[in-house]
Design a protein around this motif. Structure first.
Motif, PDB file in Angstrom:
ATOM      1  N   VAL A 144       0.721  -1.291   0.067  1.00 43.72           N
ATOM      2  CA  VAL A 144       0.072  -0.034  -0.163  1.00 43.72           C
ATOM      3  C   VAL A 144       0.880   1.237   0.005  1.00 43.72           C
ATOM      4  O   VAL A 144       0.535   2.220  -0.675  1.00 43.72           O
ATOM      5  CB  VAL A 144      -0.937   0.146   1.137  1.00 43.72           C
ATOM      6  N   SER A 145       2.056   1.181   0.750  1.00 46.60           N
ATOM      7  CA  SER A 145       2.929   2.264   0.620  1.00 46.60           C
ATOM      8  C   SER A 145       3.734   2.703  -0.753  1.00 46.60           C
ATOM      9  O   SER A 145       3.990   3.791  -1.093  1.00 46.60           O
ATOM     10  CB  SER A 145       3.958   2.243   1.830  1.00 46.60           C
ATOM     11  N   LEU A 146       3.721   1.460  -1.336  1.00 53.30           N
ATOM     12  CA  LEU A 146       4.647   1.632  -2.431  1.00 53.30           C
ATOM     13  C   LEU A 146       3.821   1.938  -3.608  1.00 53.30           C
ATOM     14  O   LEU A 146       4.250   2.459  -4.706  1.00 53.30           O
ATOM     15  CB  LEU A 146       5.023   0.089  -2.791  1.00 53.30           C
ATOM     16  N   TYR A 172       7.236   6.320  -3.871  1.00 59.20           N
ATOM     17  CA  TYR A 172       6.589   5.476  -4.283  1.00 59.20           C
ATOM     18  C   TYR A 172       6.013   5.526  -5.897  1.00 59.20           C
ATOM     19  O   TYR A 172       6.649   6.409  -6.467  1.00 59.20           O
ATOM     20  CB  TYR A 172       4.984   5.835  -3.469  1.00 59.20           C
ATOM     21  N   PHE A 173       5.080   4.669  -6.252  1.00 53.80           N
ATOM     22  CA  PHE A 173       4.777   4.645  -7.678  1.00 53.80           C
ATOM     23  C   PHE A 173       3.038   5.124  -7.748  1.00 53.80           C
ATOM     24  O   PHE A 173       2.341   4.394  -6.940  1.00 53.80           O
ATOM     25  CB  PHE A 173       4.891   3.259  -8.304  1.00 53.80           C
ATOM     26  N   LEU A 196       0.218  -3.006  -9.690  1.00 51.89           N
ATOM     27  CA  LEU A 196       1.506  -3.424  -9.249  1.00 51.89           C
ATOM     28  C   LEU A 196       2.451  -4.048 -10.214  1.00 51.89           C
ATOM     29  O   LEU A 196       3.512  -3.770  -9.849  1.00 51.89           O
ATOM     30  CB  LEU A 196       0.941  -4.472  -8.154  1.00 51.89           C
ATOM     31  N   ILE A 197       1.906  -4.714 -11.084  1.00 50.66           N
ATOM     32  CA  ILE A 197       2.843  -5.198 -12.152  1.00 50.66           C
ATOM     33  C   ILE A 197       3.543  -4.096 -12.760  1.00 50.66           C
ATOM     34  O   ILE A 197       4.549  -4.015 -13.080  1.00 50.66           O
ATOM     35  CB  ILE A 197       1.723  -6.067 -13.087  1.00 50.66           C
ATOM     36  N   ALA A 198       2.648  -3.031 -13.138  1.00 51.57           N
ATOM     37  CA  ALA A 198       3.203  -1.713 -13.887  1.00 51.57           C
ATOM     38  C   ALA A 198       4.609  -1.229 -12.890  1.00 51.57           C
ATOM     39  O   ALA A 198       5.253  -0.661 -13.421  1.00 51.57           O
ATOM     40  CB  ALA A 198       2.215  -0.884 -14.117  1.00 51.57           C
ATOM     41  N   ALA A 199       4.033  -1.095 -11.738  1.00 51.31           N
ATOM     42  CA  ALA A 199       4.960  -0.491 -10.664  1.00 51.31           C
ATOM     43  C   ALA A 199       6.294  -1.371 -10.678  1.00 51.31           C
ATOM     44  O   ALA A 199       7.478  -0.847 -10.530  1.00 51.31           O
ATOM     45  CB  ALA A 199       4.393  -0.276  -9.154  1.00 51.31           C
TER      46      ALA A 199
END
Length: 264
Positions: A144-146, A172-173, A196-199
């Motif tokens: 969640v932080s990322l 973060y992203f 998430l995959i993109a980040a």
């Protein structure tokens, strides 16, 4: 005469008060709230107190910065917990468990450890006693932080993009969603895992890379530790790092019922 010390069932198993009983919790974060699912295993005594209306499931919200604390109770093991953004600031924690709602009695025959509690004893629990207590959980876990999801008026219908946000304090992203995605589907697990995959795909070229300014930051260290724990090649392994595999090993797609892993 009531014992000065009373039994409690801890999620981490550190308590030896109960013979076979186990308590576990699953927390799914949502927008200014969480779904808390409590589970009791081989705990007939505690279940009897619940059935008799002597105990209820509880999640305590704690915010050290604002000195805010509130207990939210439920008769159902599936508990919806919410909070107001005005009540909290900084780190926020949840403490789940099972608490007595009135003075209650329990015969030792219901599963307490005979080595610690004599079988002839009858336990008397005062109102407000934690019968079971879970580990303290942060409402902002690492993922969640990322990754944070935001609305973007620049994207066309159905589109998503990702960019790194980095300064001296944090990294973060930011996953941007087109208006329709943001309004209708940002809470859906498949959308969040796609973000998430993109980040993860940006990690090798981010400030968290080996020569980046945040290479040794706390979040980079936590990420590497989590990748190692899961046996996943991290973003510094140019040949084997696979953002899609890494993200779905971390947060698998749900093939049954939709759920949420993140919220803004």
């Amino acid at each position: 005469m009531q014992n000065l010390r009373l039994p409690v069932l801890l999620e981490d198993g550190a308590s030896l008060d109960w013979g076979e009983a186990r308590y576990s919790v699953e927390v799914t974060l949502r927008r200014q709230g969480a779904l808390v699912e409590h589970r009791l295993i081989d705990a007939a005594g505690l279940q009897a107190l619940i059935n008799d209306g002597c105990a209820e499931w509880v999640t305590e919200l704690r915010c050290p910065r604002t000195l805010f604390s509130r207990r939210m109770s439920s008769v159902s093991h599936r508990q919806e917990v919410t909070w107001n953004a005005d009540e909290i600031a900084g780190d926020v924690f949840l403490v789940p468990g099972l608490v007595t709602v009135r003075d209650s009695k329990l015969a030792n025959a219901f599963g307490l450890s005979g080595e610690i509690w004599p079988s002839s004893d009858e336990m008397t629990f005062p109102q407000g006693w934690w019968l079971a207590k879970g580990d303290i959980r942060s409402v902002k876990p690492l993922i969640v932080s990322l990754v944070r999801f935001v609305l973007s008026d620049e994207l066309k219908s159905g589109e998503m993009s990702v960019e790194e946000v980095s300064d001296a304090a944090e990294v973060y992203f930011r996953v941007k969603l087109a208006n329709d995605l943001y309004e209708l589907r940002r809470h859906h697990r498949d959308i969040q895992i796609a973000g998430l995959i993109a980040a993860f795909g940006r990690l090798p070229r981010s400030s968290l890379s080996a020569d980046g300014v945040h290479a040794d930051s706390p979040i980079a260290q936590r990420l590497r530790a989590e990748f190692e724990l899961r046996g996943i090649p991290d973003w510094e392994d140019e040949d084997d790092f696979d953002p899609a595999c890494a993200a779905t090993a971390w947060e698998p797609f749900d093939t049954d019922t939709p759920s949420s892993i993140e919220d803004d």
